[in-house]
Design an enzyme around this catalytic site. Structure first.
Site, short mmCIF file in Angstrom:
data_model
loop_
_atom_site.label_atom_id
_atom_site.label_comp_id
_atom_site.label_asym_id
_atom_site.label_seq_id
_atom_site.Cartn_x
_atom_site.Cartn_y
_atom_site.Cartn_z
N LYS A 198 0.88 -1.18 0.00
CA LYS A 198 0.00 0.00 0.00
C LYS A 198 0.91 1.23 0.00
O LYS A 198 1.46 1.62 1.02
CB LYS A 198 -0.86 -0.02 1.27
N GLY A 251 6.98 5.03 8.02
CA GLY A 251 6.15 6.22 8.05
C GLY A 251 6.26 6.89 9.39
O GLY A 251 7.26 6.73 10.09
N SER A 252 5.21 7.59 9.77
CA SER A 252 5.27 8.38 11.01
C SER A 252 5.12 7.51 12.25
O SER A 252 4.50 6.44 12.21
CB SER A 252 4.17 9.44 10.99
N THR A 253 5.64 8.01 13.34
CA THR A 253 5.51 7.32 14.63
C THR A 253 4.03 7.19 15.01
O THR A 253 3.59 6.15 15.52
CB THR A 253 6.30 8.11 15.70
N GLY A 256 2.60 4.42 13.11
CA GLY A 256 3.22 3.19 13.61
C GLY A 256 2.51 2.67 14.86
O GLY A 256 2.26 1.47 15.01
N GLU A 274 9.60 1.31 10.88
CA GLU A 274 10.66 2.32 10.70
C GLU A 274 9.94 3.65 10.74
O GLU A 274 9.15 3.96 9.83
CB GLU A 274 11.34 2.17 9.33
N CYS A 309 13.93 10.87 7.15
CA CYS A 309 13.70 10.40 8.53
C CYS A 309 14.93 10.62 9.40
O CYS A 309 14.81 10.96 10.57
CB CYS A 309 13.31 8.93 8.51
N GLU A 409 9.67 16.55 15.09
CA GLU A 409 10.17 16.25 13.76
C GLU A 409 9.55 17.24 12.78
O GLU A 409 8.34 17.23 12.58
CB GLU A 409 9.79 14.81 13.36
P1 NAD Z 1 2.50 8.52 7.37
O1 NAD Z 1 2.65 7.73 8.61
O2 NAD Z 1 1.51 9.62 7.35
O3 NAD Z 1 2.14 7.59 6.14
C1 NAD Z 1 2.89 6.45 5.83
C2 NAD Z 1 1.99 5.41 5.21
O4 NAD Z 1 1.02 5.01 6.17
C3 NAD Z 1 1.21 5.90 4.00
O5 NAD Z 1 1.13 4.87 3.04
C4 NAD Z 1 -0.16 6.20 4.57
O6 NAD Z 1 -1.21 6.12 3.63
C5 NAD Z 1 -0.27 5.08 5.59
N1 NAD Z 1 -1.26 5.33 6.65
C6 NAD Z 1 -1.67 6.52 7.14
N2 NAD Z 1 -2.61 6.32 8.09
C7 NAD Z 1 -2.78 4.99 8.21
C8 NAD Z 1 -3.61 4.16 9.01
N3 NAD Z 1 -4.47 4.68 9.90
N4 NAD Z 1 -3.50 2.82 8.86
C9 NAD Z 1 -2.64 2.28 7.98
N5 NAD Z 1 -1.85 3.01 7.17
C10 NAD Z 1 -1.93 4.35 7.29
O7 NAD Z 1 3.98 9.02 7.06
P2 NAD Z 1 4.47 9.94 5.89
O8 NAD Z 1 4.03 11.32 6.22
O9 NAD Z 1 4.11 9.37 4.58
O10 NAD Z 1 6.06 9.80 6.00
C11 NAD Z 1 6.82 10.61 6.78
C12 NAD Z 1 7.23 9.89 8.05
O11 NAD Z 1 7.91 8.69 7.68
C13 NAD Z 1 8.20 10.69 8.87
O12 NAD Z 1 7.85 10.61 10.22
C14 NAD Z 1 9.53 9.98 8.61
O13 NAD Z 1 10.47 10.14 9.64
C15 NAD Z 1 9.10 8.57 8.45
N6 NAD Z 1 10.11 7.79 7.73
C16 NAD Z 1 10.87 6.90 8.42
C17 NAD Z 1 11.88 6.17 7.79
C18 NAD Z 1 12.74 5.21 8.56
O14 NAD Z 1 13.41 4.39 7.93
N7 NAD Z 1 12.74 5.24 9.87
C19 NAD Z 1 12.09 6.35 6.42
C20 NAD Z 1 11.29 7.26 5.72
C21 NAD Z 1 10.29 7.97 6.40
#
Ligand code: NAD
Length: 506
Positions: A198, A251-253, A256, A274, A309, A409
Site C-alpha cells: 500500500k 512512516g510516522s511514529t 506506527g 521504521e 527520517c 520532527e
Molecule cells: P505517514 O505515517 O503519514 O504515512 C505512511 C503510510 O502510512 C502511507 O502509506 C499512509 O497512507 C499510511 N497510513 C496513514 N494512516 C494509516 C492508518 N491509519 N492505517 C494504515 N496506514 C496508514 O507518514 P508519511 O508522512 O508518509 O512519512 C513521513 C514519516 O515517515 C516521517 O515521520 C519519517 O520520519 C518517516 N520515515 C521513516 C523512515 C525510517 O526508515 N525510519 C524512512 C522514511 C520515512
C-alpha cells in the site's frame, strides 16, 4: 524515454516528457498480475507540489480491494508459485526485476518528481539506482539464509528452520516513494512471502508501475500486488486483515502506533516499524575537519528538502567553536541549496510534498521565532515560487531542547544549531527525545567517539561522517523511531519466522 542522468535532457525536454506521461500514467490497482479499477470506482487526484496542479490519479482502494488482493496473495502462497521455484530461479527473477527498474529509470524518476517534488536529478542519480541495488542485494540473500542444528541429546535432532510468514502487507511513505517501497517488498519477496503493498496516496505511481515490471521479469501473478488508497481506508484494512501475518511499515511514529493497535485488535500479526526521528549531530571542538563537518551538517538537513527520517535536525556544537561553526554554516550553506523547478536538471531542492506540509513547516519556523531562536537565513517561501509548496532552506541558531523546533520532527529544510559545554550535557540533550533513529559524533578523540556512540540512545551512530554506508549497514532506530532493521541481511530475516523441529531418534 531512456536516460541515466537527468542532464541528458533539458528542463524543457523533461517538462514535455512530464506532460506526455500525465495522460498515460497508470493509476489502477495491480492485483493478481493485472491492472484493475477499485471495486467502488474511487480515485484520488495526485497533485504535483511544484505547481499544485493534478498529475494523474490513483485508485482509492478500500477494504474490498484489500480483501481481493489478500485473497490473490494467499492463493499464490498456498499454490507455492513463488516458493516452489528453485532459489536461484527466484533470485534470477528478482535480478531481472532490478534490471527492469534501471531500464525504466527515466520514467520512474519522472513519476517521483511529479508526485512529490523531488528534483529529477536526485531521482535519477540516487533513488532509482539505489532501489535496484537494494533489490539485487535482497535477491542475493535468497540462498544464504540458514537454519540451526542444536547440540543436544544424542538421541534427538533439534532443528530450527526459517520460513516465510505467507501473506505480508507493506505500507510505505512518500518521501522516497520507490526506494522505501523497495526496502519493504524486496526482503519480503526474498524471504518467499506473497506481498500486498500500500503506497502513500501522494506518491503511488512508481510503485504501481514496478508491480508490472515484477511480472514482466517472471514473477508469478498474485505474489506482488499493489493497492493504492488512503491510509485510514486501504492501509487500515490491510493492517486489520486476519490473513495478513506480518506488516512492514515505514512512516510516522503516530501511524506506527496505530498499526500496533490494529495488530492487537485483529490477529496479533507481527509489525515491524521504521518511523520518525530527531537525529542529533554532535560537533566537538576537536573535530578533524571543519569544512567537511559544516558541509555534512547542511547536507543532512537540506537534502531531499529535509524530508528525510534521519535528517540531522539537531546540530549540537561545542561552545568553543560555536560562533565559528555558525558563521561557516552561513557562508557555505546559505547558497548551497536553491529551491527551483524540480524538472530542471540543475535544481537541487524542490517543493515540499503538499501545501499542508508547507504550512506545517512554516508554522514551525514561526514558533522558533516566537520562542526566541535566532533566524540566520531563510524562513519563508522563495520569491517567484509562490504557486508551489516551496520553503527556503532555513537556519536558526541559539536553539534549545525546550523549543518546539528542538523537539518535534519538522520534516522540512530547517536547521537548528544548539550550543553545549560538556560531554555529559550533550549526551543528556541528545537523548532527551522520544526518538532514537540516528546520530553522529565529530571528534578526533577515538575514546570519546566510542564512549559517545555507546551513550547515545539511537539505532545508528556515525563517527566523523553522516548518512553514508552500504547494504552492510543495518538501518533502523531505537525508542519511538522503530523496532526493526532495513536495507541489510537482517531485514530479510525479519520477513521470516523460525520453526523448531525436534526428531526423536531413540
Ligand atoms: P505517514 O505515517 O503519514 O504515512 C505512511 C503510510 O502510512 C502511507 O502509506 C499512509 O497512507 C499510511 N497510513 C496513514 N494512516 C494509516 C492508518 N491509519 N492505517 C494504515 N496506514 C496508514 O507518514 P508519511 O508522512 O508518509 O512519512 C513521513 C514519516 O515517515 C516521517 O515521520 C519519517 O520520519 C518517516 N520515515 C521513516 C523512515 C525510517 O526508515 N525510519 C524512512 C522514511 C520515512
Amino acid at each position: 524515454m531512456d536516460a541515466r542522468s537527468a542532464k541528458e535532457y533539458s528542463k524543457d525536454d523533461w517538462a514535455k516528457l512530464a506532460s506526455e506521461a500525465e495522460s498515460k500514467v497508470e493509476g489502477r490497482l495491480f492485483i493478481n498480475g493485472e491492472y484493475v479499477d477499485a471495486e467502488d470506482g474511487g480515485k484520488i487526484d495526485v497533485i504535483n507540489p511544484a505547481t499544485n496542479e493534478v498529475f494523474g490519479t490513483c485508485a482509492a482502494g478500500t477494504g474490498k480491494d484489500i480483501d481481493k488482493a489478500v485473497a490473490a496473495a494467499k492463493e499464490s502462497y498456498k499454490a507455492r508459485t513463488w516458493l516452489k521455484m528453485a532459489p536461484r530461479k527466484r533470485m534470477g527473477i528478482m535480478m531481472k526485476f532490478a534490471d527492469l527498474i534501471n531500464k525504466n529509470a527515466a520514467e520512474l524518476a519522472l513519476m517521483e518528481t511529479m508526485n512529490m517534488g523531488k528534483p529529477i536529478s536526485d531521482c535519477l542519480n540516487v533513488d532509482v539506482p539505489a532501489s535496484a541495488v537494494n533489490l539485487k542485494f535482497m535477491a542475493e540473500c535468497i540462498d544464504k539464509m540458514y537454519g540451526k542444528v542444536a547440540n543436544t541429546h544424542e538421541k534427538a535432532l533439534n532443528l530450527s528452520v526459517r520460513e516465510p510468514y505467507g501473506v505480508v502487507g507493506c505500507i510505505s511513505p512518500w518521501n522516497y516513494p520507490l526506494l522505501m517501497g523497495i526496502w519493504k517488498i524486496a526482503p519480503a519477496l526474498a524471504a518467499g512471502n506473497s506481498v500486498i503493498l500500500k503506497p502513500d496516496e501522494h506518491s503511488p505511481h512508481s510503485l504501481i508501475k514496478i508491480a508490472e515490471l515484477f511480472v514482466e521479469a517472471g514473477g508469478p501473478p498474485g505474489v506482488l500486488n499493489v493497492v493504492s488508497g488512503h491510509g485510514e481506508e486501504a492501509g487500515k484494512a490491510l493492517a486489520l486483515h486476519p490473513d495478513v501475518l506480518k506488516i512492514g511499515f515505514t512512516g510516522s511514529t503516530e501511524v506506527g502506533k496505530l498499526l500496533l493497535q490494529y495488530a492487537g485488535q485483529s490477529n496479533m500479526k507481527k509489525v515491524s516499524l521504521e518511523t520518525g526521528g530527531k537525529s542529533p549531530m554532535i560537533f566537538f571542538a576537536d573535530l578533524p575537519n571543519m569544512d567537511q563537518a559544516v558541509g555534512t551538517a547542511y547536507d543532512s538537513i537540506y537534502a531531499n528538502m529535509g524530508e528525510v527520517c534521519n535528517a540531522g535536525s539537531r546540530i549540537y556544537v561545542e561552545r568553543g567553536i560555536y560562533a565559528d561553526f555558525v558563521d561557516q554554516f552561513i557562508a557555505q550553506g546559505q547558497g548551497a541549496y536553491t529551491p527551483g523547478d524540480p524538472l530542471d536538471p540543475e535544481t537541487n531542492m524542490g517543493p515540499l510534498v503538499t501545501a499542508q506540509a508547507q504550512k506545517r513547516v512554516l508554522g514551525f519556523i514561526e514558533s522558533a521565532k516566537s520562542e526566541g531562536a535566532t533566524l540566520k537565513f531563510g524562513g519563508g517561501v522563495p520569491s517567484g515560487l509562490e504557486s508551489g509548496c516551496f520553503v527556503e532552506p532555513t537556519l536558526f541558531s541559539d536553539v534549545n531542547n525546550d523549543m518546539t523546533i528542538g523537539r518535534e520532527e519538522i520534516f522540512g529544510p530547517v536547521a537548528s544549531i544548539i550550543p553545549f559545554d560538556t560531554e555529559e550535557e550533550v549526551i543528556g540533550m541528545a537523548n532527551d527525545t522520544i526518538y532514537g533513529l540516528c546520530a553522529s559524533v565529530w571528534t578526533s578523540n577515538v575514546s570519546r567517539a566510542h564512549n559517545m556512540a555507546k551513550a547515545i540512545e539511537s539505532g545508528m551512530v556515525y563517527v566523523n561522517c553522516y548518512d553514508v554506508g552500504d547494504m552492510t549497514f543495518e538501518f533502523g532506530g531505537y525508542k519511538q523511531s522503530g523496532n526493526t532493521k532495513d536495507s541489510c541481511f537482517e531485514s530479510v530475516l525479519g520477513y521470516t519466522q523460525s520453526k523448531s523441529i525436534w526428531y526423536n531418534l531413540g
